[in-house]
Design a protein around this motif. Structure first.
Motif, PDB file in Angstrom:
ATOM      1  N   ILE A  48      -2.912   3.635   7.146  1.00 42.63           N
ATOM      2  CA  ILE A  48      -3.644   2.779   6.329  1.00 42.63           C
ATOM      3  C   ILE A  48      -4.925   2.269   7.069  1.00 42.63           C
ATOM      4  O   ILE A  48      -4.999   2.329   8.176  1.00 42.63           O
ATOM      5  N   ASN A  49      -5.989   1.988   6.391  1.00 40.52           N
ATOM      6  CA  ASN A  49      -7.233   1.607   7.140  1.00 40.52           C
ATOM      7  C   ASN A  49      -7.362  -0.021   6.801  1.00 40.52           C
ATOM      8  O   ASN A  49      -7.659  -0.178   5.590  1.00 40.52           O
ATOM      9  N   ILE A  50      -6.898  -0.757   7.936  1.00 38.72           N
ATOM     10  CA  ILE A  50      -7.117  -2.373   7.456  1.00 38.72           C
ATOM     11  C   ILE A  50      -8.689  -2.805   7.396  1.00 38.72           C
ATOM     12  O   ILE A  50      -8.699  -3.799   6.425  1.00 38.72           O
ATOM     13  N   TYR A  90       5.670   3.178   1.974  1.00 38.19           N
ATOM     14  CA  TYR A  90       4.693   2.447   1.657  1.00 38.19           C
ATOM     15  C   TYR A  90       4.623   1.268   2.789  1.00 38.19           C
ATOM     16  O   TYR A  90       5.609   1.174   3.599  1.00 38.19           O
ATOM     17  N   VAL A  91       3.579   0.396   3.005  1.00 37.04           N
ATOM     18  CA  VAL A  91       3.336  -0.519   3.893  1.00 37.04           C
ATOM     19  C   VAL A  91       2.928  -1.796   3.313  1.00 37.04           C
ATOM     20  O   VAL A  91       2.170  -1.770   2.291  1.00 37.04           O
ATOM     21  N   VAL A  92       3.371  -2.925   3.871  1.00 41.45           N
ATOM     22  CA  VAL A  92       3.408  -4.155   3.164  1.00 41.45           C
ATOM     23  C   VAL A  92       2.369  -4.985   4.494  1.00 41.45           C
ATOM     24  O   VAL A  92       2.562  -4.934   5.640  1.00 41.45           O
ATOM     25  N   VAL A 127       1.120  -1.284   0.236  1.00 40.35           N
ATOM     26  CA  VAL A 127      -0.054   0.001   0.000  1.00 40.35           C
ATOM     27  C   VAL A 127       0.902   1.113   0.013  1.00 40.35           C
ATOM     28  O   VAL A 127       1.838   1.387   0.707  1.00 40.35           O
ATOM     29  N   GLU A 128       0.798   2.069  -1.020  1.00 36.90           N
ATOM     30  CA  GLU A 128       1.332   3.296  -1.174  1.00 36.90           C
ATOM     31  C   GLU A 128       0.892   4.288  -0.321  1.00 36.90           C
ATOM     32  O   GLU A 128      -0.053   4.680  -0.252  1.00 36.90           O
TER      33      GLU A 128
END
Length: 258
Positions: free
Chosen positions: A87-89, A119-121, A80-81
């Motif tokens: 971020i909203n899981i 970014y998030v993985v 997710v960039e």
């Protein structure tokens, strides 16, 4: 008179004595009567089990239903960039569940998100009580990652990549393939102007070639004579001298006599 009274007294005495004897005899018969047999219901057997830590004390057996253990699909990771790492899981789970043909209750996050600079993985997997169903959810989601609706839904969540074992899907690259690059207004205007200029050059070039051919044909039809100049005189030759007309064949004087 006295005799009559005595007789009445004796009669009453005898009747009374007989009555008392009869009552005593009836009471004696009642006391010796045999009791009627009675039927007693047998107790209902109860199955009991020893309670925990209760020794031999018995508790009624309670029937229980065994719930099957959940099974899981193959793991997959989503990139997710994000610039701020937020971020909203739940929104991601909703999107993944819809693309897989289920809801977010069958989408579980495994481990913790891995945060990077921009970014998030996040790692997910599908769950169900049947292995075939969990695997079907996984296949539905992977197929949706390359469809138009799936790409738009993932890009709306800033997802740029989906990867799993032996699988790597670049969402941005698929978006470029699905939507070809559109020309801007300046590029379209340049193409139109260039096309018009090219067509004009072709027309001018064609007219020049045709004119040159026509000029050569006229000169050839005049037998090589040069045209007259603007003053009506014969043009000069290349050497600058007087123009010398081509020799004409002289008639033989003898021909006139014939």
């Amino acid at each position: 008179m006295a005799t009559h009274s005595l007789k009445v007294f004796l009669a009453v005495f005898l009747v009374s004595a007989f009555t008392v004897s009869a009552q005593e005899l009836g009471a004696r018969n009642v006391g010796t009567a045999q009791p009627s047999p009675t039927t007693t219901a047998a107790p209902v057997p109860v199955t009991t089990t020893a309670g925990p830590g209760n020794g031999s004390s018995a508790q009624p057996t309670v029937p229980t239903t065994t719930t099957p253990a959940p099974v899981f699909s193959q793991l997959f990771r989503m990139t997710v960039e994000t610039e701020d790492g937020n971020i909203n899981i739940d929104n991601l789970r909703d999107t993944v569940g819809k693309l897989a043909g289920t809801d977010r209750d069958h989408v579980l996050m495994t481990g913790q998100p891995q945060f990077h600079d921009d970014y998030v993985v996040v790692t997910f997997r599908f769950t169900s009580y049947q292995q075939a169903e969990a695997d079907q959810y996984f296949n539905n989601f992977i197929n949706a990652c390359t469809s138009k609706d799936g790409i738009e839904a993932l890009l709306a969540q800033d997802v740029s990549e989906v990867s799993s074992q032996g699988l790597d899907i670049e969402i941005e690259e698929h978006e470029k393939k699905k939507k070809p690059h559109k020309l801007g207004g300046g590029a379209i205007a340049g193409i139109v102007i260039g096309s018009i200029a090219g067509a004009a050059l072709l027309v001018v070039g064609g007219m020049y070639v045709i004119k040159k051919k026509n000029t050569g044909a006229r000169m050839a039809s005049r037998g090589g004579h040069r045209p007259m100049d603007e003053e009506g005189l014969l043009g000069s030759n290349q050497g600058g001298g007087a123009y010398v007309p081509p020799p004409h064949s002289q008639q033989n004087p003898d021909d006139n006599n014939v």
